[in-house]
Design a protein around this motif. Sequence first.
Motif, PDB file in Angstrom:
ATOM      1  N   ALA A  77     -15.914   8.439  -4.096  1.00 32.55           N
ATOM      2  CA  ALA A  77     -16.053   9.514  -3.109  1.00 32.55           C
ATOM      3  C   ALA A  77     -16.257   8.967  -1.713  1.00 32.55           C
ATOM      4  CB  ALA A  77     -17.217  10.428  -3.487  1.00 32.55           C
ATOM      5  N   GLY A  78     -16.753   7.752  -1.619  1.00 34.27           N
ATOM      6  CA  GLY A  78     -16.986   7.152  -0.317  1.00 34.27           C
ATOM      7  C   GLY A  78     -15.817   6.354   0.215  1.00 34.27           C
ATOM      8  N   GLU A  79     -14.715   6.293  -0.542  1.00 31.64           N
ATOM      9  CA  GLU A  79     -13.580   5.456  -0.148  1.00 31.64           C
ATOM     10  C   GLU A  79     -12.540   6.160   0.692  1.00 31.64           C
ATOM     11  OE1 GLU A  79     -12.049   3.734  -3.729  1.00 31.64           O
ATOM     12  OE2 GLU A  79     -13.853   2.550  -4.070  1.00 31.64           O
ATOM     13  N   SER A  80     -12.240   7.410   0.362  1.00 28.20           N
ATOM     14  CA  SER A  80     -11.163   8.095   1.081  1.00 28.20           C
ATOM     15  C   SER A  80     -11.338   9.604   0.991  1.00 28.20           C
ATOM     16  CB  SER A  80      -9.798   7.719   0.496  1.00 28.20           C
ATOM     17  OG  SER A  80      -9.645   8.298  -0.784  1.00 28.20           O
ATOM     18  N   ALA A  81     -10.735  10.299   1.944  1.00 28.59           N
ATOM     19  CA  ALA A  81     -10.747  11.760   1.913  1.00 28.59           C
ATOM     20  C   ALA A  81     -10.002  12.262   0.684  1.00 28.59           C
ATOM     21  CB  ALA A  81     -10.126  12.323   3.179  1.00 28.59           C
ATOM     22  N   LYS A  82      -8.957  11.558   0.310  1.00 27.84           N
ATOM     23  CA  LYS A  82      -8.145  11.961  -0.842  1.00 27.84           C
ATOM     24  C   LYS A  82      -8.971  12.019  -2.126  1.00 27.84           C
ATOM     25  CE  LYS A  82      -3.838  10.823  -3.174  1.00 27.84           C
ATOM     26  NZ  LYS A  82      -2.678   9.940  -3.233  1.00 27.84           N
TER      27      LYS A  82
END
Length: 139
Positions: A77-82
């Motif tokens: 969840a902290g890596e990308s909006a996607k």
Amino acid sequence: MATQSESFWDQRIDRGTLPLAVGDLLVIGLVLTFGVVTHNGVSYLTTDTVGWLSTLVPFYVGWLVCAPLVGAYSAGAGESAKASIPLAVRSWVPADIIGLGLRASPFFEGGADPIFIVISLVTVGVGLGVYRWLVFKVR
């Protein structure tokens, strides 16, 4: 990637997502407070603080139960909006159901009017999605 030695909660909660958690709680509170003010006026926030908080608390309970279980604060969840936005929305759906269930119980005021079910689901869900999109846009 999760390893065999990681606990369930280690896979679901990553300390690096703390800013997302704080923002999510603010978004939920702001969107619901906007609804309270729309129906009752700004003075309601100070004249009936308990009523205002009894609107927020059931949804916070739902969020605090569902978001970690779904993985809204996992490393992914902290890596990308996607990855982040769908996790927030998937967390909000059951959190909203829990919040509305609590509001329909004798423990909280307000009930669960069918139109409120749709409005709370959509407005907070969109609010969470927009907030998380902005987080990753600004990064």
